[in-house]
Scaffold this motif. Structure first.
Motif, PDB file in Angstrom:
ATOM      1  N   LYS A  27     -61.513 113.534 109.508  1.00  0.00           N
ATOM      2  CA  LYS A  27     -60.992 114.811 108.998  1.00  0.00           C
ATOM      3  C   LYS A  27     -59.480 114.755 109.167  1.00  0.00           C
ATOM      4  O   LYS A  27     -58.981 114.689 110.305  1.00  0.00           O
ATOM      5  CB  LYS A  27     -61.521 115.990 109.822  1.00  0.00           C
ATOM      6  N   ALA A  28     -58.777 114.718 108.045  1.00  0.00           N
ATOM      7  CA  ALA A  28     -57.318 114.646 108.095  1.00  0.00           C
ATOM      8  C   ALA A  28     -56.755 116.047 107.861  1.00  0.00           C
ATOM      9  O   ALA A  28     -57.019 116.668 106.835  1.00  0.00           O
ATOM     10  CB  ALA A  28     -56.818 113.680 107.040  1.00  0.00           C
ATOM     11  N   ILE A  29     -56.006 116.539 108.846  1.00  0.00           N
ATOM     12  CA  ILE A  29     -55.545 117.930 108.825  1.00  0.00           C
ATOM     13  C   ILE A  29     -54.026 117.979 108.639  1.00  0.00           C
ATOM     14  O   ILE A  29     -53.272 117.434 109.457  1.00  0.00           O
ATOM     15  CB  ILE A  29     -55.915 118.644 110.155  1.00  0.00           C
ATOM     16  N   ALA A  30     -53.599 118.641 107.565  1.00  0.00           N
ATOM     17  CA  ALA A  30     -52.160 118.815 107.308  1.00  0.00           C
ATOM     18  C   ALA A  30     -51.715 120.152 107.906  1.00  0.00           C
ATOM     19  O   ALA A  30     -52.556 120.992 108.253  1.00  0.00           O
ATOM     20  CB  ALA A  30     -51.896 118.781 105.812  1.00  0.00           C
ATOM     21  N   SER A  31     -50.410 120.349 107.954  1.00  0.00           N
ATOM     22  CA  SER A  31     -49.901 121.607 108.533  1.00  0.00           C
ATOM     23  C   SER A  31     -50.379 122.816 107.723  1.00  0.00           C
ATOM     24  O   SER A  31     -50.563 123.900 108.267  1.00  0.00           O
ATOM     25  CB  SER A  31     -48.375 121.586 108.613  1.00  0.00           C
ATOM     26  N   SER A  32     -50.600 122.601 106.411  1.00  0.00           N
ATOM     27  CA  SER A  32     -51.066 123.715 105.566  1.00  0.00           C
ATOM     28  C   SER A  32     -52.538 124.067 105.853  1.00  0.00           C
ATOM     29  O   SER A  32     -52.974 125.184 105.591  1.00  0.00           O
ATOM     30  CB  SER A  32     -50.889 123.359 104.090  1.00  0.00           C
ATOM     31  N   ASP A  33     -53.289 123.105 106.398  1.00  0.00           N
ATOM     32  CA  ASP A  33     -54.699 123.382 106.762  1.00  0.00           C
ATOM     33  C   ASP A  33     -54.764 124.127 108.089  1.00  0.00           C
ATOM     34  O   ASP A  33     -55.570 125.035 108.282  1.00  0.00           O
ATOM     35  CB  ASP A  33     -55.499 122.081 106.941  1.00  0.00           C
ATOM     36  N   CYS A  34     -53.937 123.674 109.025  1.00  0.00           N
ATOM     37  CA  CYS A  34     -53.968 124.275 110.363  1.00  0.00           C
ATOM     38  C   CYS A  34     -52.641 123.985 111.055  1.00  0.00           C
ATOM     39  O   CYS A  34     -52.259 122.818 111.204  1.00  0.00           O
ATOM     40  CB  CYS A  34     -55.136 123.678 111.169  1.00  0.00           C
ATOM     41  N   ASP A  35     -51.947 125.037 111.422  1.00  0.00           N
ATOM     42  CA  ASP A  35     -50.665 124.864 112.106  1.00  0.00           C
ATOM     43  C   ASP A  35     -50.932 124.553 113.575  1.00  0.00           C
ATOM     44  O   ASP A  35     -51.670 125.283 114.251  1.00  0.00           O
ATOM     45  CB  ASP A  35     -49.842 126.156 111.960  1.00  0.00           C
TER      46      ASP A  35
END
Ligand SMILES: NC(=O)c1ccc[n+]([C@@H]2O[C@H](COP(=O)([O-])OP(=O)(O)OC[C@H]3O[C@@H](n4cnc5c(N)ncnc54)[C@H](OP(=O)(O)O)[C@@H]3O)[C@@H](O)[C@H]2O)c1
Length: 291
Positions: A27-35
C-alpha cells in the motif's frame, strides 16, 4: 509480506514501489492520501492495513526552507515520526525509517560510522535526529537507515538540476569543499527490499541505525563534472567554495558515510556511485522526464 510505503510520490517512495517483488502486498500512501502529521489518521491507516512493515520515505526535505519553516519541518521529521513509531509498535509492525547524513557536523576526516557522535548544524538535520531518537525511545521494532545525496529520475535533485543547467549554460559554478557520496535512490530501494525480510524476522532490532550510501566519495563539483561527462554535456563545472555560495542552512564539509555495518550484518553490497549515475542518467534520458 504486507508493507506500507509512506511518501509514495517522493524519490525513494517511487523507487521502492518499482523495487518490491510482485508477491508482496504493497500500500503506497502519498501525502494526499494521508498526511503524516495527522496522527489519528496515521493510526487508523496502520491499524486497518495491519502491515508486517511500514517504510517511511516521507520527510520534509527542503533543507534551506527548514531554517524558516521550523515548526512544519519538525512536525514531519520529528513529531510525526514519534507518533508513527508508537503506532507501528502498537500494530506490531516493523518500522523502517530513513534518516540523513546531516545529523553529523562534518568536521570528521574519516567516513562517519553509526556510532560516531551526532552534531547537526542545520535545522533539518536536528529534526531528523530527533525523529531517530524518538524511534529509539519508543522501543518499536525496526531500523533507521541514514543515507545521503539522493538522486533519481523523479522529483527535484542535483543530477536533474545539473542536466537542466547544462542545456542553458556553458559553465556552472559548483561547491568543491563539501564531500559526500552521491547515492541513487533505486540502489537504496533495492537495499531496503533486500534487508526487509531479515529485519521483519529479527525481534531484537529496535530502531538500530545503519548507514547506506553508494561506494566512493566526491565533492559536489566532482559530482557535477561526472554528470556532464557521462551525459556528454557541453558544459564545465567551475569549482567554488561554500563561502562563494551562501545558503540559509549550513552543510557539513564531510558527510561521507561508512556503510560497513549494513554490508556485514545483511550481506548488502555498495554499488559504485559512478556506475549507478550512468544507469540513472540513461533512465532520465529514456524516460525523457522534463528536467
Ligand atoms: N534527498 C536527499 O538528498 C536525502 C539525503 C539524505 C536523506 N534523505 C532522506 O531520505 C528520505 C527520502 O528522501 P527523498 O529524496 O525521496 O524525499 P522527497 O523526494 O522530497 O519526498 C518526500 C516525500 O515526503 C512526502 N511528505 C512530505 N510531508 C509529508 C506529510 N506531512 N505527510 C505525508 N507525506 C509527506 C512528500 O509528499 P508530496 O510529494 O506530496 O510533497 C514527498 O513525496 C527522507 O527521509 C529524507 O530525509 C534524503
Amino acid at each position: 509480506m504486507r508493507i506500507v510505503i509512506l511518501g509514495a510520490n517522493g524519490q525513494l517512495g517511487r523507487e521502492l514501489q518499482r523495487a518490491v517483488p510482485h508477491e508482496w502486498s504493497v500500500k503506497a500512501i502519498a501525502s494526499s492520501d494521508c498526511d503524516l502529521t495527522n496522527h489519528k489518521a496515521i493510526e487508523r491507516l496502520i491499524s486497518e492495513i495491519a502491515p508486517d512493515a511500514v517504510v517511511n520515505c516521507a520527510a520534509y526535505t527542503a533543507v534551506d526552507q527548514a531554517e524558516t519553516e521550523r515548526e512544519t519541518a519538525d512536525a514531519v521529521n520529528w513529531l510525526a515520526v514519534e507518533n508513527l513509531a508508537h503506532v507501528a509498535a502498537t500494530a506490531g509492525a516493523v518500522l523502517v525509517h530513513i534518516s540523513t547524513d546531516y545529523v553529523f557536523g562534518g568536521e570528521s576526516r574519516a567516513p562517519y560510522r553509526e556510532s560516531d557522535p551526532t552534531a547537526p548544524i542545520n535545522h533539518y538535520g536536528a529534526g531528523k535526529l530527533r525523529g531517530e531518537q524518538a524511534i529509539a525511545e519508543s522501543g518499536c521494532r525496526g531500523v533507521v537507515i541514514r543515507t545521503q545525496w539522493l538522486y533519481s529520475p523523479y522529483g527535484k535533485n542535483f543530477v536533474k538540476t545539473m542536466l537542466r543547467l547544462a542545456t542553458q549554460q556553458r559553465e556552472v559554478r559548483v561547491v568543491a569543499d563539501q564531500r559526500g557520496c552521491p547515492t541513487a535512490a533505486d540502489d537504496l530501494a533495492e537495499t531496503i527490499v533486500a534487508i526487509l525480510p531479515a529485519v521483519v524476522a529479527d525481534n531484537t532490532l529496535r530502531g538500530e541505525v545503519f548507514h547506506f550510501a553508494s561506494r566512493g566519495e566526491a565533492t559536489w563539483c566532482e559530482f557535477a563534472e561526472e554528470i556532464f561527462r557521462v551525459a556528454e554535456c557541453d558544459c564545465r563545472a567551475v569549482a567554488i567554495t561554500t563561502n562563494d555560495y551562501p545558503t540559509a542552512a549550513r552543510r557539513p564539509r564531510n558527510s561521507v558515510l561508512n556503510c560497513s555495518k549494513i554490508c556485514e550484518r545483511f550481506g548488502v553490497e555498495q554499488p559504485d556511485w559512478r556506475e549507478s549515475l550512468r544507469r540513472n542518467i540513461e533512465r532520465i534520458k529514456k524516460n525523457d522526464n522534463p528536467l
